[in-house]
Design a protein around this motif. Sequence first.
Motif, PDB file in Angstrom:
ATOM      1  N   LEU A 148     -74.669  -2.620   9.140  1.00  0.00           N
ATOM      2  CA  LEU A 148     -74.859  -1.874  10.373  1.00  0.00           C
ATOM      3  C   LEU A 148     -73.702  -2.031  11.319  1.00  0.00           C
ATOM      4  O   LEU A 148     -73.877  -1.172  12.261  1.00  0.00           O
ATOM      5  CB  LEU A 148     -76.171  -2.087  10.712  1.00  0.00           C
ATOM      6  N   THR A 149     -72.936  -2.959  11.316  1.00  0.00           N
ATOM      7  CA  THR A 149     -71.907  -3.370  12.403  1.00  0.00           C
ATOM      8  C   THR A 149     -70.546  -3.238  11.869  1.00  0.00           C
ATOM      9  O   THR A 149     -69.654  -2.432  12.579  1.00  0.00           O
ATOM     10  CB  THR A 149     -71.964  -4.622  12.934  1.00  0.00           C
ATOM     11  N   LEU A 150     -70.401  -3.908  10.719  1.00  0.00           N
ATOM     12  CA  LEU A 150     -68.708  -3.939  10.206  1.00  0.00           C
ATOM     13  C   LEU A 150     -68.032  -2.525   9.883  1.00  0.00           C
ATOM     14  O   LEU A 150     -67.041  -2.196  10.470  1.00  0.00           O
ATOM     15  CB  LEU A 150     -68.480  -4.995   9.146  1.00  0.00           C
ATOM     16  N   PRO A 151     -68.737  -1.849   9.272  1.00  0.00           N
ATOM     17  CA  PRO A 151     -68.028  -0.247   9.045  1.00  0.00           C
ATOM     18  C   PRO A 151     -67.890   0.564  10.007  1.00  0.00           C
ATOM     19  O   PRO A 151     -67.167   1.062  10.147  1.00  0.00           O
ATOM     20  CB  PRO A 151     -69.114   0.123   7.881  1.00  0.00           C
ATOM     21  N   LEU A 152     -69.028   0.431  11.088  1.00  0.00           N
ATOM     22  CA  LEU A 152     -68.922   1.185  12.563  1.00  0.00           C
ATOM     23  C   LEU A 152     -67.693   0.702  12.944  1.00  0.00           C
ATOM     24  O   LEU A 152     -67.151   1.324  13.856  1.00  0.00           O
ATOM     25  CB  LEU A 152     -70.233   1.324  12.995  1.00  0.00           C
ATOM     26  N   LEU A 153     -67.520  -0.714  13.207  1.00  0.00           N
ATOM     27  CA  LEU A 153     -66.432  -1.206  13.980  1.00  0.00           C
ATOM     28  C   LEU A 153     -65.171  -0.639  13.425  1.00  0.00           C
ATOM     29  O   LEU A 153     -64.128  -0.304  14.026  1.00  0.00           O
ATOM     30  CB  LEU A 153     -66.486  -2.699  14.161  1.00  0.00           C
ATOM     31  N   GLN A 154     -65.154  -0.766  11.951  1.00  0.00           N
ATOM     32  CA  GLN A 154     -64.046  -0.116  11.295  1.00  0.00           C
ATOM     33  C   GLN A 154     -63.685   1.424  11.644  1.00  0.00           C
ATOM     34  O   GLN A 154     -62.618   1.887  11.968  1.00  0.00           O
ATOM     35  CB  GLN A 154     -64.146  -0.372   9.669  1.00  0.00           C
ATOM     36  N   ALA A 155     -64.830   2.129  11.569  1.00  0.00           N
ATOM     37  CA  ALA A 155     -64.687   3.471  11.948  1.00  0.00           C
ATOM     38  C   ALA A 155     -64.110   3.706  13.447  1.00  0.00           C
ATOM     39  O   ALA A 155     -63.321   4.610  13.681  1.00  0.00           O
ATOM     40  CB  ALA A 155     -65.958   4.203  11.702  1.00  0.00           C
ATOM     41  N   ALA A 156     -64.502   2.906  14.310  1.00  0.00           N
ATOM     42  CA  ALA A 156     -64.144   3.295  15.589  1.00  0.00           C
ATOM     43  C   ALA A 156     -62.723   2.831  15.669  1.00  0.00           C
ATOM     44  O   ALA A 156     -61.928   3.434  16.477  1.00  0.00           O
ATOM     45  CB  ALA A 156     -64.951   2.143  16.544  1.00  0.00           C
ATOM     46  N   CYS A 157     -62.134   1.734  15.003  1.00  0.00           N
ATOM     47  CA  CYS A 157     -60.647   1.447  15.108  1.00  0.00           C
ATOM     48  C   CYS A 157     -59.762   2.507  14.353  1.00  0.00           C
ATOM     49  O   CYS A 157     -58.881   2.966  15.082  1.00  0.00           O
ATOM     50  CB  CYS A 157     -60.589   0.159  14.111  1.00  0.00           C
ATOM     51  N   TYR A 158     -60.414   3.182  13.398  1.00  0.00           N
ATOM     52  CA  TYR A 158     -59.617   4.316  12.752  1.00  0.00           C
ATOM     53  C   TYR A 158     -59.669   5.462  13.823  1.00  0.00           C
ATOM     54  O   TYR A 158     -58.727   6.108  14.009  1.00  0.00           O
ATOM     55  CB  TYR A 158     -60.225   4.599  11.450  1.00  0.00           C
ATOM     56  N   ALA A 159     -60.870   5.853  14.433  1.00  0.00           N
ATOM     57  CA  ALA A 159     -60.970   6.764  15.416  1.00  0.00           C
ATOM     58  C   ALA A 159     -60.054   6.471  16.600  1.00  0.00           C
ATOM     59  O   ALA A 159     -59.339   7.445  17.027  1.00  0.00           O
ATOM     60  CB  ALA A 159     -62.361   6.899  15.752  1.00  0.00           C
ATOM     61  N   ALA A 160     -59.910   5.183  16.918  1.00  0.00           N
ATOM     62  CA  ALA A 160     -59.200   5.016  18.094  1.00  0.00           C
ATOM     63  C   ALA A 160     -57.363   5.112  17.566  1.00  0.00           C
ATOM     64  O   ALA A 160     -56.664   5.718  18.366  1.00  0.00           O
ATOM     65  CB  ALA A 160     -58.975   3.574  18.453  1.00  0.00           C
ATOM     66  N   MET A 161     -57.227   4.840  16.475  1.00  0.00           N
ATOM     67  CA  MET A 161     -55.945   5.340  15.955  1.00  0.00           C
ATOM     68  C   MET A 161     -55.631   6.623  15.967  1.00  0.00           C
ATOM     69  O   MET A 161     -54.310   7.131  16.199  1.00  0.00           O
ATOM     70  CB  MET A 161     -55.685   4.609  14.240  1.00  0.00           C
ATOM     71  N   VAL A 162     -56.745   7.401  15.654  1.00  0.00           N
ATOM     72  CA  VAL A 162     -56.456   8.870  15.464  1.00  0.00           C
ATOM     73  C   VAL A 162     -56.207   9.524  16.652  1.00  0.00           C
ATOM     74  O   VAL A 162     -55.460  10.336  17.129  1.00  0.00           O
ATOM     75  CB  VAL A 162     -57.430   9.541  14.829  1.00  0.00           C
ATOM     76  N   VAL A 163     -57.011   8.934  17.895  1.00  0.00           N
ATOM     77  CA  VAL A 163     -57.046   9.300  19.261  1.00  0.00           C
ATOM     78  C   VAL A 163     -55.624   8.936  19.802  1.00  0.00           C
ATOM     79  O   VAL A 163     -55.070   9.989  20.553  1.00  0.00           O
ATOM     80  CB  VAL A 163     -58.145   8.881  19.818  1.00  0.00           C
ATOM     81  N   TRP A 164     -55.266   7.746  19.686  1.00  0.00           N
ATOM     82  CA  TRP A 164     -54.007   7.516  20.627  1.00  0.00           C
ATOM     83  C   TRP A 164     -53.019   7.151  19.773  1.00  0.00           C
ATOM     84  O   TRP A 164     -51.664   7.489  20.331  1.00  0.00           O
ATOM     85  CB  TRP A 164     -54.588   5.961  21.255  1.00  0.00           C
ATOM     86  N   LEU A 165     -52.836   6.692  18.757  1.00  0.00           N
ATOM     87  CA  LEU A 165     -51.656   6.398  17.799  1.00  0.00           C
ATOM     88  C   LEU A 165     -50.980   7.693  17.198  1.00  0.00           C
ATOM     89  O   LEU A 165     -49.978   7.741  17.395  1.00  0.00           O
ATOM     90  CB  LEU A 165     -52.072   5.076  16.876  1.00  0.00           C
ATOM     91  N   VAL A 166     -51.869   8.104  16.730  1.00  0.00           N
ATOM     92  CA  VAL A 166     -51.292   9.337  15.905  1.00  0.00           C
ATOM     93  C   VAL A 166     -50.613  10.476  16.892  1.00  0.00           C
ATOM     94  O   VAL A 166     -49.593  10.776  16.456  1.00  0.00           O
ATOM     95  CB  VAL A 166     -52.709  10.210  15.151  1.00  0.00           C
ATOM     96  N   PRO A 167     -51.024  10.863  17.965  1.00  0.00           N
ATOM     97  CA  PRO A 167     -50.264  11.602  18.916  1.00  0.00           C
ATOM     98  C   PRO A 167     -48.812  10.851  19.318  1.00  0.00           C
ATOM     99  O   PRO A 167     -47.938  11.713  19.307  1.00  0.00           O
ATOM    100  CB  PRO A 167     -51.268  12.006  20.250  1.00  0.00           C
ATOM    101  N   LEU A 168     -49.271   9.703  19.649  1.00  0.00           N
ATOM    102  CA  LEU A 168     -47.879   8.800  20.023  1.00  0.00           C
ATOM    103  C   LEU A 168     -46.679   9.031  18.974  1.00  0.00           C
ATOM    104  O   LEU A 168     -45.481   9.374  19.006  1.00  0.00           O
ATOM    105  CB  LEU A 168     -48.137   7.655  20.310  1.00  0.00           C
ATOM    106  N   ILE A 169     -47.191   8.853  17.521  1.00  0.00           N
ATOM    107  CA  ILE A 169     -46.560   8.903  16.422  1.00  0.00           C
ATOM    108  C   ILE A 169     -45.760  10.255  16.251  1.00  0.00           C
ATOM    109  O   ILE A 169     -44.608  10.477  15.810  1.00  0.00           O
ATOM    110  CB  ILE A 169     -47.055   8.302  15.088  1.00  0.00           C
ATOM    111  N   ALA A 170     -46.767  11.353  16.179  1.00  0.00           N
ATOM    112  CA  ALA A 170     -46.449  12.630  16.371  1.00  0.00           C
ATOM    113  C   ALA A 170     -44.998  12.856  17.239  1.00  0.00           C
ATOM    114  O   ALA A 170     -44.099  13.740  16.822  1.00  0.00           O
ATOM    115  CB  ALA A 170     -47.448  13.552  16.270  1.00  0.00           C
ATOM    116  N   ARG A 171     -45.449  12.517  18.379  1.00  0.00           N
ATOM    117  CA  ARG A 171     -44.326  12.910  19.406  1.00  0.00           C
ATOM    118  C   ARG A 171     -43.155  12.057  19.159  1.00  0.00           C
ATOM    119  O   ARG A 171     -42.017  12.716  19.215  1.00  0.00           O
ATOM    120  CB  ARG A 171     -44.814  12.600  21.062  1.00  0.00           C
ATOM    121  N   GLY A 172     -43.124  10.776  18.654  1.00  0.00           N
ATOM    122  CA  GLY A 172     -42.087  10.052  18.301  1.00  0.00           C
ATOM    123  C   GLY A 172     -41.261  10.913  17.151  1.00  0.00           C
ATOM    124  O   GLY A 172     -39.931  10.615  16.959  1.00  0.00           O
ATOM    125  N   GLN A 173     -41.851  11.278  16.260  1.00  0.00           N
ATOM    126  CA  GLN A 173     -41.297  11.862  14.898  1.00  0.00           C
ATOM    127  C   GLN A 173     -40.513  13.133  15.563  1.00  0.00           C
ATOM    128  O   GLN A 173     -39.321  13.511  14.957  1.00  0.00           O
ATOM    129  CB  GLN A 173     -42.224  12.561  14.021  1.00  0.00           C
TER     130      GLN A 173
END
Length: 401
Positions: A148-173
Amino acid sequence: MRTVISRSTRATAVLASGLQTALPALAGVLVLPFLVVLLPFAPSVTMPVRALARLERERVGRHLGFPLPEAAHAEGGGRLRAVRDPATWRDLLWLAGHGLGGTFLGLLGIALWPAIVASATVPVYWWLFPPESFTGMLVIIRTWPQALTLPLLQAACYAAMVVWLVPLIARGQLRLARTLLGPNEAELLAQQVERLTETRAEALESHGAELRRIERDLHDGIQAQLVAVSVRLGLAARTLSAEPDHPAARLVQDAQSGIEDSLGNLRSIIRGIYPPILADRGLAGAVHALAGGQRIPVTVRVPDDLPRPPAAIEAAAYFVVAESLTNVTKHSTAEHAEVIVEDDGHTLRVTVRDDGKGGADAESGSGLSGIQRRVAALDGTARIDSPVNTGTTIEVLLPCG
Protein backbone atom coordinates in the motif's frame (compact mmCIF):
# COMPACT_ATOMS: atom_id res chain seq x y z
CA MET A 1 -3.95 19.84 -13.71
CA ARG A 2 -5.21 19.60 -17.27
CA THR A 3 -2.46 21.97 -18.42
CA VAL A 4 0.21 19.87 -16.70
CA ILE A 5 -1.07 16.68 -18.32
CA SER A 6 -1.29 18.38 -21.71
CA ARG A 7 2.27 19.69 -21.45
CA SER A 8 3.59 16.30 -20.40
CA THR A 9 1.71 14.61 -23.22
CA ARG A 10 3.18 16.99 -25.80
CA ALA A 11 6.67 16.49 -24.38
CA THR A 12 6.27 12.73 -24.55
CA ALA A 13 5.09 13.05 -28.15
CA VAL A 14 8.26 15.01 -28.94
CA LEU A 15 10.47 12.26 -27.48
CA ALA A 16 8.42 9.50 -29.11
CA SER A 17 8.55 11.17 -32.55
CA GLY A 18 12.29 11.48 -32.10
CA LEU A 19 12.55 7.69 -32.39
CA GLN A 20 11.79 8.09 -36.10
CA THR A 21 15.26 9.53 -36.57
CA ALA A 22 16.95 8.23 -33.41
CA LEU A 23 16.71 4.57 -34.41
CA PRO A 24 18.32 5.12 -37.85
CA ALA A 25 20.86 7.39 -36.14
CA LEU A 26 21.65 4.58 -33.69
CA ALA A 27 22.42 2.34 -36.66
CA GLY A 28 24.60 5.15 -38.02
CA VAL A 29 26.54 5.28 -34.76
CA LEU A 30 27.73 1.75 -35.43
CA VAL A 31 29.39 2.84 -38.68
CA LEU A 32 30.37 6.34 -37.49
CA PRO A 33 34.11 5.50 -37.20
CA PHE A 34 34.12 4.30 -40.80
CA LEU A 35 32.36 7.51 -41.91
CA VAL A 36 35.01 9.64 -40.23
CA VAL A 37 37.82 7.63 -41.85
CA LEU A 38 36.25 7.75 -45.32
CA LEU A 39 35.25 11.41 -45.11
CA PRO A 40 38.47 12.87 -46.62
CA PHE A 41 38.40 10.38 -49.51
CA ALA A 42 34.67 10.15 -50.26
CA PRO A 43 32.73 13.17 -49.02
CA SER A 44 29.52 11.67 -50.40
CA VAL A 45 29.45 9.15 -47.53
CA THR A 46 27.77 11.85 -45.42
CA MET A 47 24.80 12.18 -47.78
CA PRO A 48 22.66 9.67 -45.79
CA VAL A 49 23.50 11.61 -42.62
CA ARG A 50 22.44 14.88 -44.25
CA ALA A 51 19.21 13.26 -45.45
CA LEU A 52 18.46 12.01 -41.93
CA ALA A 53 19.32 15.43 -40.51
CA ARG A 54 16.87 16.97 -43.00
CA LEU A 55 14.11 14.72 -41.62
CA GLU A 56 15.06 15.75 -38.09
CA ARG A 57 14.84 19.43 -39.03
CA GLU A 58 11.37 18.85 -40.42
CA ARG A 59 10.33 17.08 -37.21
CA VAL A 60 11.81 19.76 -34.97
CA GLY A 61 10.20 22.47 -37.10
CA ARG A 62 6.77 20.90 -36.63
CA HIS A 63 7.17 20.95 -32.85
CA LEU A 64 8.71 24.42 -32.71
CA GLY A 65 6.03 25.89 -34.95
CA PHE A 66 8.42 27.34 -37.54
CA PRO A 67 10.71 25.78 -40.15
CA LEU A 68 14.28 25.11 -39.10
CA PRO A 69 16.61 26.26 -41.90
CA GLU A 70 19.50 24.12 -43.00
CA ALA A 71 23.03 25.09 -42.06
CA ALA A 72 25.13 26.28 -44.97
CA HIS A 73 27.49 23.55 -46.15
CA ALA A 74 30.81 24.49 -47.73
CA GLU A 75 30.93 24.34 -51.51
CA GLY A 76 34.01 23.57 -53.54
CA GLY A 77 37.41 22.76 -52.07
CA GLY A 78 37.76 19.25 -53.50
CA ARG A 79 37.92 16.20 -51.30
CA LEU A 80 38.81 18.17 -48.19
CA ARG A 81 35.64 20.24 -48.48
CA ALA A 82 33.69 17.99 -46.12
CA VAL A 83 36.60 17.78 -43.67
CA ARG A 84 36.76 21.58 -43.45
CA ASP A 85 32.98 21.99 -43.29
CA PRO A 86 31.77 22.74 -39.72
CA ALA A 87 28.20 21.84 -40.69
CA THR A 88 29.29 18.30 -41.62
CA TRP A 89 30.94 17.77 -38.25
CA ARG A 90 27.86 19.13 -36.49
CA ASP A 91 25.75 16.61 -38.42
CA LEU A 92 28.03 13.78 -37.30
CA LEU A 93 27.98 15.01 -33.70
CA TRP A 94 24.19 15.12 -33.80
CA LEU A 95 24.14 11.59 -35.26
CA ALA A 96 26.10 10.23 -32.30
CA GLY A 97 24.22 12.17 -29.63
CA HIS A 98 20.75 11.62 -31.06
CA GLY A 99 21.37 7.98 -31.90
CA LEU A 100 22.34 7.12 -28.33
CA GLY A 101 20.50 9.70 -26.25
CA GLY A 102 17.45 10.11 -28.48
CA THR A 103 16.75 6.37 -28.53
CA PHE A 104 17.07 5.98 -24.78
CA LEU A 105 15.07 9.12 -23.97
CA GLY A 106 12.35 8.29 -26.46
CA LEU A 107 11.85 4.82 -25.02
CA LEU A 108 12.00 6.24 -21.48
CA GLY A 109 9.36 8.86 -22.23
CA ILE A 110 7.03 6.22 -23.64
CA ALA A 111 7.66 3.69 -20.85
CA LEU A 112 6.99 6.09 -17.97
CA TRP A 113 3.25 6.34 -18.66
CA PRO A 114 2.43 2.60 -18.40
CA ALA A 115 4.92 2.37 -15.50
CA ILE A 116 2.77 4.84 -13.53
CA VAL A 117 -0.34 2.73 -14.12
CA ALA A 118 1.45 -0.53 -13.36
CA SER A 119 2.91 0.79 -10.07
CA ALA A 120 -0.36 2.35 -8.92
CA THR A 121 -2.32 -0.89 -9.45
CA VAL A 122 0.13 -3.20 -7.63
CA PRO A 123 -2.02 -3.33 -4.44
CA VAL A 124 -4.85 -4.76 -6.48
CA TYR A 125 -3.17 -7.96 -7.60
CA TRP A 126 0.15 -8.50 -5.76
CA TRP A 127 -1.45 -10.99 -3.28
CA LEU A 128 -2.24 -13.37 -6.14
CA PHE A 129 1.46 -14.23 -6.42
CA PRO A 130 3.37 -16.57 -4.07
CA PRO A 131 4.70 -14.91 -0.88
CA GLU A 132 7.96 -12.98 -1.28
CA SER A 133 7.98 -13.61 -5.02
CA PHE A 134 6.27 -10.49 -6.44
CA THR A 135 8.50 -7.66 -7.62
CA GLY A 136 6.62 -4.42 -7.96
CA MET A 137 8.81 -2.85 -10.64
CA LEU A 138 11.85 -1.81 -8.56
CA VAL A 139 10.75 -3.09 -5.11
CA ILE A 140 9.86 -6.50 -3.70
CA ILE A 141 6.41 -6.66 -2.06
CA ARG A 142 6.19 -8.97 0.96
CA THR A 143 3.47 -7.43 3.15
CA TRP A 144 0.32 -5.42 2.84
CA PRO A 145 1.89 -2.27 4.32
CA GLN A 146 4.58 -2.49 1.65
CA ALA A 147 1.98 -3.06 -1.06
CA LEU A 148 0.00 0.00 0.00
CA THR A 149 2.99 2.37 0.24
CA LEU A 150 6.01 1.39 -1.87
CA PRO A 151 4.27 1.01 -5.27
CA LEU A 152 2.38 4.28 -4.78
CA LEU A 153 5.59 6.08 -3.90
CA GLN A 154 7.16 4.59 -6.98
CA ALA A 155 4.19 5.71 -9.12
CA ALA A 156 4.55 9.21 -7.66
CA CYS A 157 8.23 9.26 -8.64
CA TYR A 158 7.35 8.21 -12.19
CA ALA A 159 4.62 10.84 -12.33
CA ALA A 160 7.06 13.50 -11.15
CA MET A 161 9.44 12.48 -13.92
CA VAL A 162 6.64 12.76 -16.47
CA VAL A 163 5.57 16.18 -15.19
CA TRP A 164 8.97 17.84 -14.73
CA LEU A 165 11.74 15.79 -16.30
CA VAL A 166 10.13 14.76 -19.59
CA PRO A 167 9.26 18.35 -20.69
CA LEU A 168 12.77 19.45 -19.74
CA ILE A 169 14.32 16.63 -21.76
CA ALA A 170 12.05 17.33 -24.72
CA ARG A 171 13.04 21.02 -24.77
CA GLY A 172 16.67 20.02 -24.51
CA GLN A 173 16.33 17.63 -27.45
CA LEU A 174 14.75 20.31 -29.64
CA ARG A 175 17.33 22.88 -28.59
CA LEU A 176 20.19 20.46 -29.33
CA ALA A 177 18.85 19.74 -32.80
CA ARG A 178 18.34 23.44 -33.45
CA THR A 179 21.91 24.19 -32.36
CA LEU A 180 23.65 21.40 -34.25
CA LEU A 181 21.50 21.14 -37.37
CA GLY A 182 20.47 24.75 -37.84
CA PRO A 183 22.62 27.66 -38.98
CA ASN A 184 24.74 29.56 -36.49
CA GLU A 185 24.56 33.32 -36.00
CA ALA A 186 26.98 34.10 -38.84
CA GLU A 187 25.12 31.80 -41.23
CA LEU A 188 21.77 33.29 -40.22
CA LEU A 189 23.13 36.78 -40.90
CA ALA A 190 24.47 35.67 -44.29
CA GLN A 191 21.12 34.10 -45.20
CA GLN A 192 19.29 37.24 -44.09
CA VAL A 193 21.59 39.40 -46.23
CA GLU A 194 20.96 37.10 -49.18
CA ARG A 195 17.20 37.31 -48.70
CA LEU A 196 17.38 41.09 -48.39
CA THR A 197 19.45 41.26 -51.56
CA GLU A 198 16.90 39.19 -53.44
CA THR A 199 13.93 41.18 -52.14
CA ARG A 200 15.72 44.44 -52.93
CA ALA A 201 16.32 43.29 -56.51
CA GLU A 202 12.67 42.31 -56.84
CA ALA A 203 11.58 45.64 -55.37
CA LEU A 204 13.83 47.51 -57.80
CA GLU A 205 12.39 45.58 -60.74
CA SER A 206 8.84 46.25 -59.57
CA HIS A 207 9.64 49.90 -58.93
CA GLY A 208 11.21 50.24 -62.37
CA ALA A 209 8.23 48.66 -64.08
CA GLU A 210 5.91 51.00 -62.18
CA LEU A 211 8.00 54.02 -63.22
CA ARG A 212 7.85 52.96 -66.87
CA ARG A 213 4.10 52.42 -66.64
CA ILE A 214 3.50 55.85 -65.10
CA GLU A 215 5.73 57.52 -67.67
CA ARG A 216 3.96 55.72 -70.51
CA ASP A 217 0.50 56.60 -69.17
CA LEU A 218 1.43 60.26 -68.80
CA HIS A 219 3.20 60.44 -72.14
CA ASP A 220 0.71 58.52 -74.24
CA GLY A 221 -2.44 59.38 -72.31
CA ILE A 222 -2.70 62.68 -70.49
CA GLN A 223 -0.08 64.47 -72.60
CA ALA A 224 -1.76 63.38 -75.83
CA GLN A 225 -5.13 64.53 -74.52
CA LEU A 226 -3.73 67.94 -73.57
CA VAL A 227 -2.15 68.29 -77.00
CA ALA A 228 -5.51 67.49 -78.61
CA VAL A 229 -7.22 70.10 -76.44
CA SER A 230 -4.54 72.64 -77.33
CA VAL A 231 -5.07 71.95 -81.04
CA ARG A 232 -8.81 72.44 -80.71
CA LEU A 233 -8.28 75.68 -78.84
CA GLY A 234 -5.90 76.79 -81.56
CA LEU A 235 -8.53 76.12 -84.20
CA ALA A 236 -11.08 78.02 -82.12
CA ALA A 237 -8.67 80.94 -81.78
CA ARG A 238 -8.12 80.98 -85.54
CA THR A 239 -11.87 80.99 -86.10
CA LEU A 240 -12.29 83.89 -83.70
CA SER A 241 -9.34 85.83 -85.17
CA ALA A 242 -11.73 87.62 -87.50
CA GLU A 243 -13.46 89.07 -84.44
CA PRO A 244 -10.61 90.15 -82.14
CA ASP A 245 -13.00 92.04 -79.89
CA HIS A 246 -15.18 88.99 -79.26
CA PRO A 247 -15.23 88.13 -75.49
CA ALA A 248 -14.49 84.47 -76.17
CA ALA A 249 -11.34 85.21 -78.19
CA ARG A 250 -9.38 86.32 -75.15
CA LEU A 251 -10.63 83.38 -73.09
CA VAL A 252 -9.59 80.92 -75.78
CA GLN A 253 -6.11 82.44 -76.01
CA ASP A 254 -5.70 82.30 -72.23
CA ALA A 255 -6.89 78.68 -72.17
CA GLN A 256 -4.45 77.74 -74.94
CA SER A 257 -1.56 79.41 -73.09
CA GLY A 258 -2.54 77.56 -69.91
CA ILE A 259 -2.60 74.25 -71.75
CA GLU A 260 0.85 74.89 -73.24
CA ASP A 261 2.22 75.75 -69.80
CA SER A 262 0.67 72.57 -68.39
CA LEU A 263 2.27 70.55 -71.19
CA GLY A 264 5.66 72.01 -70.32
CA ASN A 265 5.21 71.17 -66.65
CA LEU A 266 3.97 67.67 -67.54
CA ARG A 267 7.03 67.03 -69.71
CA SER A 268 9.25 68.08 -66.81
CA ILE A 269 7.38 65.71 -64.51
CA ILE A 270 7.74 62.86 -67.01
CA ARG A 271 11.47 63.47 -67.29
CA GLY A 272 11.66 63.52 -63.49
CA ILE A 273 9.84 60.19 -63.14
CA TYR A 274 11.59 58.23 -65.87
CA PRO A 275 13.21 60.08 -68.79
CA PRO A 276 11.81 58.77 -72.08
CA ILE A 277 15.29 58.81 -73.59
CA LEU A 278 16.26 55.98 -71.22
CA ALA A 279 13.52 53.77 -72.60
CA ASP A 280 14.47 54.67 -76.18
CA ARG A 281 18.27 54.69 -76.11
CA GLY A 282 19.32 53.16 -72.79
CA LEU A 283 21.76 54.63 -70.29
CA ALA A 284 24.65 54.90 -72.75
CA GLY A 285 22.63 56.84 -75.32
CA ALA A 286 21.08 59.04 -72.63
CA VAL A 287 24.50 59.94 -71.19
CA HIS A 288 25.82 60.79 -74.67
CA ALA A 289 22.78 63.01 -75.20
CA LEU A 290 23.37 64.79 -71.88
CA ALA A 291 27.04 65.34 -72.72
CA GLY A 292 26.21 66.68 -76.17
CA GLY A 293 23.88 69.29 -74.71
CA GLN A 294 26.51 70.97 -72.50
CA ARG A 295 28.27 74.23 -73.37
CA ILE A 296 31.70 72.74 -72.55
CA PRO A 297 33.31 69.62 -74.05
CA VAL A 298 32.35 66.47 -72.17
CA THR A 299 34.16 63.18 -72.75
CA VAL A 300 31.99 60.09 -72.32
CA ARG A 301 33.41 56.64 -71.67
CA VAL A 302 30.68 54.02 -71.66
CA PRO A 303 31.21 50.38 -72.76
CA ASP A 304 29.40 49.42 -75.93
CA ASP A 305 28.15 46.22 -74.28
CA LEU A 306 26.90 47.93 -71.10
CA PRO A 307 24.06 45.71 -69.77
CA ARG A 308 20.75 47.29 -68.88
CA PRO A 309 20.49 47.68 -65.10
CA PRO A 310 17.13 47.73 -63.28
CA ALA A 311 15.03 50.72 -64.28
CA ALA A 312 15.32 52.44 -60.89
CA ILE A 313 19.12 52.07 -60.93
CA GLU A 314 19.27 53.29 -64.53
CA ALA A 315 17.14 56.33 -63.73
CA ALA A 316 19.26 57.14 -60.67
CA ALA A 317 22.47 56.93 -62.71
CA TYR A 318 20.96 59.21 -65.35
CA PHE A 319 19.97 61.82 -62.77
CA VAL A 320 23.41 61.64 -61.16
CA VAL A 321 25.01 62.48 -64.50
CA ALA A 322 22.41 65.14 -65.32
CA GLU A 323 22.72 66.89 -61.94
CA SER A 324 26.51 66.65 -61.94
CA LEU A 325 26.83 68.17 -65.41
CA THR A 326 24.34 70.89 -64.45
CA ASN A 327 26.53 71.77 -61.45
CA VAL A 328 29.61 71.78 -63.69
CA THR A 329 27.95 74.20 -66.08
CA LYS A 330 26.57 76.53 -63.40
CA HIS A 331 29.20 76.62 -60.70
CA SER A 332 32.55 75.09 -61.61
CA THR A 333 33.89 77.40 -64.37
CA ALA A 334 35.38 74.21 -65.83
CA GLU A 335 36.67 73.97 -69.40
CA HIS A 336 36.27 70.20 -69.69
CA ALA A 337 34.36 67.38 -68.00
CA GLU A 338 34.40 63.61 -68.19
CA VAL A 339 31.72 60.97 -67.56
CA ILE A 340 32.67 57.32 -66.98
CA VAL A 341 30.12 54.52 -66.61
CA GLU A 342 31.25 50.99 -65.70
CA ASP A 343 29.43 47.79 -64.74
CA ASP A 344 31.07 44.70 -63.25
CA GLY A 345 27.86 42.69 -63.11
CA HIS A 346 27.09 43.56 -59.50
CA THR A 347 27.74 47.29 -59.21
CA LEU A 348 27.18 50.20 -61.56
CA ARG A 349 29.91 52.81 -61.15
CA VAL A 350 29.28 56.36 -62.39
CA THR A 351 32.11 58.88 -62.26
CA VAL A 352 31.80 62.54 -63.24
CA ARG A 353 34.87 64.78 -62.98
CA ASP A 354 35.75 68.27 -64.16
CA ASP A 355 38.74 70.62 -64.12
CA GLY A 356 36.93 73.53 -62.49
CA LYS A 357 37.57 75.52 -59.35
CA GLY A 358 36.43 72.77 -56.95
CA GLY A 359 35.31 73.55 -53.45
CA ALA A 360 31.90 71.92 -53.87
CA ASP A 361 30.14 71.18 -50.57
CA ALA A 362 27.25 68.73 -50.32
CA GLU A 363 26.28 70.21 -46.94
CA SER A 364 25.45 73.58 -48.45
CA GLY A 365 22.11 72.35 -49.78
CA SER A 366 23.22 72.12 -53.39
CA GLY A 367 22.28 69.44 -55.88
CA LEU A 368 25.05 67.27 -54.47
CA SER A 369 22.99 66.50 -51.38
CA GLY A 370 20.14 65.46 -53.68
CA ILE A 371 22.51 63.05 -55.43
CA GLN A 372 23.52 61.53 -52.11
CA ARG A 373 19.91 61.09 -50.98
CA ARG A 374 18.83 59.50 -54.28
CA VAL A 375 21.77 57.10 -54.25
CA ALA A 376 21.34 56.21 -50.55
CA ALA A 377 17.68 55.33 -51.16
CA LEU A 378 18.89 52.55 -53.48
CA ASP A 379 21.50 51.29 -51.01
CA GLY A 380 24.28 52.90 -53.00
CA THR A 381 27.19 55.13 -52.04
CA ALA A 382 28.27 58.54 -53.31
CA ARG A 383 31.75 59.98 -52.86
CA ILE A 384 32.40 63.65 -53.55
CA ASP A 385 35.99 64.86 -53.80
CA SER A 386 36.31 68.57 -54.52
CA PRO A 387 39.59 70.20 -53.39
CA VAL A 388 39.80 73.91 -54.02
CA ASN A 389 41.32 74.82 -57.43
CA THR A 390 41.66 71.12 -58.36
CA GLY A 391 38.27 70.23 -59.80
CA THR A 392 35.47 68.03 -58.60
CA THR A 393 35.06 64.25 -58.81
CA ILE A 394 31.75 62.58 -58.05
CA GLU A 395 31.83 58.79 -57.85
CA VAL A 396 28.62 56.86 -57.34
CA LEU A 397 28.24 53.11 -56.76
CA LEU A 398 24.81 51.58 -57.36
CA PRO A 399 24.03 47.90 -56.69
CA CYS A 400 22.51 46.26 -59.74
CA GLY A 401 23.21 42.53 -59.28
